[in-house]
Write an enzyme that holds these catalytic residues in place. Structure first.
Site, PDB file in Angstrom:
ATOM      1  N   CYS A  79      10.939 -10.240 -28.103  1.00 14.69           N
ATOM      2  CA  CYS A  79       9.868 -10.994 -28.765  1.00 14.69           C
ATOM      3  C   CYS A  79       8.939 -10.138 -29.621  1.00 14.69           C
ATOM      4  O   CYS A  79       8.810 -10.350 -30.824  1.00 14.69           O
ATOM      5  CB  CYS A  79       9.041 -11.739 -27.721  1.00 14.69           C
ATOM      6  SG  CYS A  79       9.974 -12.868 -26.679  1.00 14.69           S
ATOM      7  N   HIS A 142       1.346 -12.011 -29.332  1.00 13.17           N
ATOM      8  CA  HIS A 142       2.259 -11.036 -28.723  1.00 13.17           C
ATOM      9  C   HIS A 142       2.281  -9.682 -29.418  1.00 13.17           C
ATOM     10  O   HIS A 142       3.242  -8.926 -29.295  1.00 13.17           O
ATOM     11  CB  HIS A 142       3.680 -11.603 -28.632  1.00 13.17           C
ATOM     12  CG  HIS A 142       4.349 -11.260 -27.343  1.00 13.17           C
ATOM     13  ND1 HIS A 142       5.724 -11.260 -27.180  1.00 13.17           N
ATOM     14  CD2 HIS A 142       3.850 -10.893 -26.141  1.00 13.17           C
ATOM     15  CE1 HIS A 142       6.030 -10.920 -25.946  1.00 13.17           C
ATOM     16  NE2 HIS A 142       4.905 -10.688 -25.289  1.00 13.17           N
TER      17      HIS A 142
END
Length: 568
Positions: A79, A142
């Site tokens: 990710c 993130h």
């Protein structure tokens, strides 16, 4: 200089539209940009990509009205590095989102890790401000959870979402539940103000994220300001969730419920663009951050179609993504582009849409996809597959060369952690990190998309192209994305015939009109119909030494390069 040329061409198009009365009075208004980034969604999760349940009618219609990219890749099979690459246009090995251990793991940002996106990186929303864009991120950031990494410190004007995924619940003593923010203010936490029922899978987050997107678009259109929306939702990341109206509606179980809700949400976003009558001035791109997490399948993970393995691996299933471009009136409807694409290209393409050029003080790895989208022009380029700081593989044309293979460790595998369930390929899906740098494992992805049948190199001579890795300067100044590093191996592809084909001779047009090949000793080979004795040439040796070894080539194109390469 394809990206610069495309940007110039698009600016001219904006001027034409303005002169025709299709733009704003005065300076032409650049198009709105919507990047819809899914989390752990696989290539095979959409009906248009062959998912047999056909439960994504809105995304399938989006593809029918736009352009499908079957050869589109993430920049990393995990990710955080992939998201950093999208927003910087740079490989994780350049932008800092990688690790440096011997087992080729990936960088990520769980709560206990305090790193994040470096200050010196220029993110896409920061650059789009120069063209007057308002920007918002909805969903998963993130790229660091400490204050200095906040998205509003890196160009975004608004944020609704979380610095991490919806992991938990935690005990709120040793570790608190992950927060949810509206801009600078924490408005709650997952499993508390934003409940997720792990037993039933019920959560209303996708609906909340949808409403945030719709409201933002309405406000910016009312203000007549171009906008950039980065819609990065995470419903398909384990533990998957869906709102009550979608639970139990999919033949694929809970994961399918989440996909159906995402499809419905994308349909509502496109419908609002139609209602606002801004479809012809809005570019939309749908993709995913990495392949489906087969470790969580089938209940909590998706499908990578015919491809091998999944998330966290550098096989096709880990990095090839669903990708759809939509721009009615600009991108021809119902088209399929076989351009090799990357999430990094969305950075460069978005700048081109805004009439901007990428920063010139650093290497940008993303290409401008507008020539492929608007005019069907394809660009030769490599796709690099990294795990951590290790270059595991490279694809060029339809050939893929693995320099290293590895799924996950024997220790994890014996504990039931399997990145490639039901897909064991002897000598390929290895549980130790196997080196193939001297003779790469080569697959033809057109004939063998599942990477099950390595090509046999029956000829004694392999012609090699230097597709090395960063961070050294580029060998080819006409291709800013090109990378030069003499100590890494070349991609060696066996030629069935003596002539060089444009499929993998991508260096040919942009540099000096020739082709770099490795010099091998003691063999004879035919080049352009003439026989030449191939001898050894030392790095940096003069052309006369190569000629003295019996390599008869036109002297005007012969030069030696580091790593025993000569140019023909």
């Amino acid at each position: 200089m394809a990206p610069v040329a495309a940007a110039t061409r698009w600016r001219l198009l904006l001027l034409v539209l303005s002169a025709a009365g299709l733009g704003a009075v005065g300076a032409p208004k650049p198009p709105n940009i919507l990047l819809l980034l899914m989390d752990d969604m696989g290539w095979g999760d959409l009906g248009v990509y062959g998912e047999p349940s056909r439960e994504t009618p809105n995304l399938d219609q989006m593809a029918a009205e736009g352009m499908l990219f079957p050869n589109f890749y993430s920049a990393n099979p995990l990710c955080s590095p992939s998201r950093a690459a999208l927003l910087t246009g740079r490989l994780p090995i350049r932008n800092g989102f990688y690790t440096t251990n011997g087992h080729a793991r990936n960088a990520y940002t769980p709560q206990e890790i305090v790193g994040g996106v470096p200050d010196e990186e220029h993110l896409l929303p920061e650059l789009l401000k120069r063209a007057g864009y308002a920007s918002k991120i909805v969903g998963k950031w993130h790229l660091g959870h400490r204050p200095q990494f906040h998205p509003l410190k890196h160009g975004f004007d608004e944020w609704f979402g979380s610095p991490n995924c919806h992991f938990g619940p935690y005990d709120n003593r040793a570790r608190p539940n992950i927060p949810v923010y509206r801009d600078w203010e924490m408005v709650g936490r997952y499993y508390e103000e934003f409940p997720i029922n792990l037993k039933t899978g019920e959560a209303n987050l996708t609906q909340v994220y949808l409403q945030e997107a719709l409201d933002f678009m309405k406000r910016q259109q009312a203000a007549q300001r171009p906008f950039f929306l980065y819609w990065a939702i995470d419903a398909t990341h384990a533990p998957v969730y869906a709102s009550r109206p979608f639970l139990g509606t999919s033949r694929r179980g809970r994961y399918g419920d989440a996909v159906r809700e995402i499809d419905d949400s994308v349909g509502k976003i496109l419908s609002l663009l139609r209602d606002l009558r801004i479809t012809e001035n809005t570019f939309v791109f749908f993709t995913s951050d990495n392949g489906a997490a087969l470790i969580s399948a089938p209940k909590q993970g998706g499908s990578n179609g015919p491809f091998l393995c999944g998330k966290q691996t550098t096989f096709e299933g880990g990095m090839r993504e669903p990708a759809i471009a939509w721009w009615p009136g600009k991108i021809p409807a119902g088209q399929v582009s076989h351009q090799l694409g990357s999430v990094m290209d969305l950075f460069t393409t978005s700048l081109s849409l805004a009439g901007l050029v990428p920063p010139s003080d650093r290497v940008i790895d993303g290409l401008d996809l507008l020539p492929a989208m608007l005019w069907g022009q394809l660009t030769d380029r490599p796709i690099f597959y990294y795990r951590g700081n290790t270059l595991m593989a490279v694809t060029l044309g339809q050939y893929k060369a693995h320099f290293w293979t590895w799924t996950n460790s024997w220790e994890e595998f014996r504990q039931g952690v399997d990145f490639c369930p039901g897909q064991n390929v002897s000598g390929v899906t290895t549980h130790t990190q196997e080196e193939h740098t001297k003779l790469p494992l080569i697959f033809h992805l057109g004939r063998d998309p599942g990477e099950r049948y390595p090509l046999r190199c029956s000829r004694p001579v392999l012609w090699c192209l230097p597709w090395p890795a960063p961070p050294l300067p580029a060998l080819c100044p006409a291709w800013p994305a090109f990378l030069g590093c003499s100590h890494l191996p070349a991609i060696c592809l066996p030629l069935p015939r003596v002539h060089v084909t444009p499929t993998w001779a991508a260096f040919r047009d942009g540099c000096t009109g020739g082709l770099r090949v490795r010099v091998w000793g003691g063999r004879r080979s035919s080049v352009h119909g003439r026989q030449h004795q191939l001898g050894k040439v030392h790095p940096g040796a003069p052309a006369s030494e190569a000629l003295g070894q019996g390599l008869a080539v036109p002297s005007r194109t012969l030069e030696t390069l580091p790593g025993t390469f000569v140019q023909l």
